[in-house]
Design a protein around this motif. Structure first.
Motif, short mmCIF file in Angstrom:
data_model
loop_
_atom_site.label_atom_id
_atom_site.label_comp_id
_atom_site.label_asym_id
_atom_site.label_seq_id
_atom_site.Cartn_x
_atom_site.Cartn_y
_atom_site.Cartn_z
N TRP A 63 0.79 -0.82 0.11
CA TRP A 63 -0.06 0.05 0.28
C TRP A 63 0.93 1.39 -0.15
O TRP A 63 2.43 1.31 0.39
CB TRP A 63 -1.23 0.28 1.01
N LEU A 64 -0.17 2.38 -0.57
CA LEU A 64 0.72 3.84 -0.41
C LEU A 64 -0.02 4.64 -0.05
O LEU A 64 -1.48 4.72 -0.56
CB LEU A 64 1.00 3.92 -2.20
N ASN A 65 0.49 5.23 0.85
CA ASN A 65 -0.93 6.21 1.09
C ASN A 65 -0.16 7.92 1.18
O ASN A 65 1.13 8.10 1.39
CB ASN A 65 -0.57 7.02 3.09
N VAL A 66 -0.64 8.91 0.25
CA VAL A 66 -0.21 10.10 0.01
C VAL A 66 -1.06 10.97 0.78
O VAL A 66 -2.64 10.68 0.34
CB VAL A 66 -0.29 10.38 -1.68
N TYR A 67 -1.47 12.19 1.48
CA TYR A 67 -2.49 12.49 2.22
C TYR A 67 -3.63 11.80 2.95
O TYR A 67 -3.63 11.04 3.09
CB TYR A 67 -2.35 14.01 1.00
#
Length: 123
Positions: A63-67
């Motif tokens: 997974w990747l979280n951006v804001y």
């Protein structure tokens, strides 16, 4: 080691996940969903709840979280593709997301989940 999801189970389960925003990943036996939360704190809070659940299952998402956005891919690396564990975690992620207001998902991803139906024997 976990076994790949059978063709019968794919045809049973994947269409329902597709309605919830999960899609197939091109050239991989994996599913993907992009969640959009109201803000960073909600996104991070959801990720924390998911992480605790995944740790208990000894299975972890890519997974990747951006804001406020969390892009999730599920596959079982040691099995070489999609397993029941991935499907259970996908459902748990959706269940946990229901605890947040203003959560939605991006529904214009590249591959419909149907591309993974009937492919269990090809991996």
């Amino acid at each position: 080691m976990a076994e790949l999801v059978s063709e019968e189970r794919r045809n049973e389960i994947l269409p329902g996940l597709g309605v919830k925003g999960w899609v197939g990943v091109p050239e991989r036996d994996a599913i993907r969903k992009v969640y959009m939360f109201g803000n960073f704190v909600d996104a991070w809070g959801w990720m924390t709840m998911v992480a605790l659940h995944c740790e208990k299952q000894n299975h972890h998402p890519e997974w990747l979280n951006v804001y406020r956005t969390v892009d999730v891919t599920l596959t079982t690396h040691d099995a070489g593709g999609l397993t029941d564990l991935d499907l259970r975690i996908a459902n748990k992620m959706d269940e946990l997301a229901e605890h947040f207001s203003n959560v939605s998902f991006q529904d214009d991803l590249a591959e419909p989940i149907a591309c993974l139906c009937g492919t269990a024997d090809s991996h």
